[in-house]
Write an enzyme that holds these catalytic residues in place. Structure first.
Site, PDB file in Angstrom:
ATOM      1  N   GLY A 198       5.034   4.214  10.224  1.00  0.00           N
ATOM      2  CA  GLY A 198       4.109   4.472   9.109  1.00  0.00           C
ATOM      3  C   GLY A 198       3.185   3.284   8.888  1.00  0.00           C
ATOM      4  CG  HIS A 199       4.743  -0.510   7.583  1.00  0.00           C
ATOM      5  ND1 HIS A 199       6.102  -0.423   7.716  1.00  0.00           N
ATOM      6  CD2 HIS A 199       4.510  -0.713   6.262  1.00  0.00           C
ATOM      7  CE1 HIS A 199       6.681  -0.570   6.537  1.00  0.00           C
ATOM      8  NE2 HIS A 199       5.741  -0.747   5.630  1.00  0.00           N
ATOM      9  CG  HIS A 226       8.376   2.434   8.775  1.00  0.00           C
ATOM     10  ND1 HIS A 226       7.215   3.149   8.521  1.00  0.00           N
ATOM     11  CD2 HIS A 226       8.822   2.009   7.577  1.00  0.00           C
ATOM     12  CE1 HIS A 226       7.000   3.163   7.217  1.00  0.00           C
ATOM     13  NE2 HIS A 226       7.952   2.463   6.615  1.00  0.00           N
ATOM     14  N   GLY A 268      -0.090   3.691   2.060  1.00  0.00           N
ATOM     15  CA  GLY A 268       0.563   4.930   2.496  1.00  0.00           C
ATOM     16  C   GLY A 268       0.773   5.893   1.335  1.00  0.00           C
ATOM     17  CG  MET A 323       6.825  -5.414   0.234  1.00  0.00           C
ATOM     18  SD  MET A 323       7.766  -5.528  -1.292  1.00  0.00           S
ATOM     19  CE  MET A 323       8.775  -4.075  -1.165  1.00  0.00           C
ATOM     20  CE  LYS A 343       7.824   5.489   1.246  1.00  0.00           C
ATOM     21  NZ  LYS A 343       8.936   5.026   0.458  1.00  0.00           N
TER      22      LYS A 343
END
Ligand code: PAF
Length: 283
Positions: free
Chosen positions: A36-37, A34, A149, A30, A151
């Protein structure tokens, strides 16, 4: 990186790539990207010929209008980051392109128990919206590999279930990538951009609470661990939706741990207006 705005143009292009024998990895996002992506992009690049990403802030999955309005948008920076990570293809559709008929009348996905607990319980309708967009995106991209992810632990389970429901499980493999953390342990999240300086200083309490449970976890009654973790969060100014210890493969609550089940601890809590989630696999 090639940019697509139209679904039909993207799927035609990807059809041709598949016919040429290229494998496709897909990292849906979306935006407000950051590290993580970017780690998802890197994982995809290792195992696929072409990596496709998408940026679409999906209105159908926000159960709270204010959360949708305040969701961070950093599109120019996102494109630069994806270019730098050598992502091959980016899909940036409009709402009209994704939902030509609107999204008021959502299809109902039979997700069963996982939709009744945790995020499903606290964000009614959220996973129906996630399924809606993911069905649309997966059918446009038809990747061999999907990257998500950890998360969003429960979301990973929901999307795996969706892939079974829409019978793409023999075509698409879901790869769950580890959560990336800031130096103080805070899980990387687009919503972190919404934290004020003061809030950001307190936000590491989520990881502290998860780590406290991780360190002290042992067979027997684990209720008191949850209570203590909850207290730690409240003392740092959080309003807690849940601190839950659940079976890692079913998300059924574990009250007394038999020492064998594989558990996961999951937390969702607000710092003023910003809702953060995180989890750790235990044992
Ligand atoms: O995790 C996200 O960013 C979103 O929920 C997803 C999977 C891209 C669907 O909109």
């Amino acid at each position: 990186m090639i940019l697509f705005k139209k679904a039909t143009e993207l799927s035609e292009y990807l059809d041709a790539q598949r016919k040429n024998g290229n494998t496709l990895g897909f990292c849906p996002t979306m935006g407000a990207l950051h590290a993580g992506h970017i780690s998802l992009i890197e994982s995809s690049k290792k195992s696929n010929d072409l990596t496709v990403s998408s940026i679409f802030v999906n209105p159908a999955q926000f159960n709270n209008a204010q959360d949708f309005e305040k969701y961070p948008h950093t599109i120019e920076r996102d494109i630069e980051m994806l270019e730098l990570a050598a992502c091959d293809i980016l899909f940036i559709p409009t709402v009209k392109e994704i939902y030509p008929e609107g999204f008021a009348h959502l299809k109902n996905y039979e997700l069963g128990f996982i939709e009744t607990v945790l995020e499903g319980k606290f964000r009614p309708g959220h996973y129906q919206g996630v399924c809606m967009i993911m069905e649309r995106l997966l059918k446009i991209v038809l990747p061999q590999n999907l990257y998500l992810g950890q998360k969003d632990y429960q979301q990973c389970m929901v999307i795996k279930k969706l892939i079974e429901l829409i019978q793409l499980d023999n075509r698409i493999k879901t790869n769950i990538c580890p959560t990336l953390r800031e130096n103080d342990g805070l899980a990387m999240s687009s919503r972190n951009l919404r934290l004020t300086h003061e809030e950001r200083k307190k936000a590491d309490s989520i990881f502290k609470a998860l780590s406290f449970i991780h360190t002290n976890f042992e067979a027997g009654n684990i209720e008191v661990l949850k209570q203590n973790a909850m207290l730690m969060l409240k003392e740092s100014g959080f309003t807690v939706d849940y601190v839950e210890i659940a079976d890692a493969s079913s998300l059924e609550e574990i009250k007394i741990w038999n020492g064998e089940q594989k558990p996961v601890v999951l937390i969702a809590a607000f710092l003023n207006e910003v809702r953060l989630i995180d989890n750790l696999i235990l044992n």
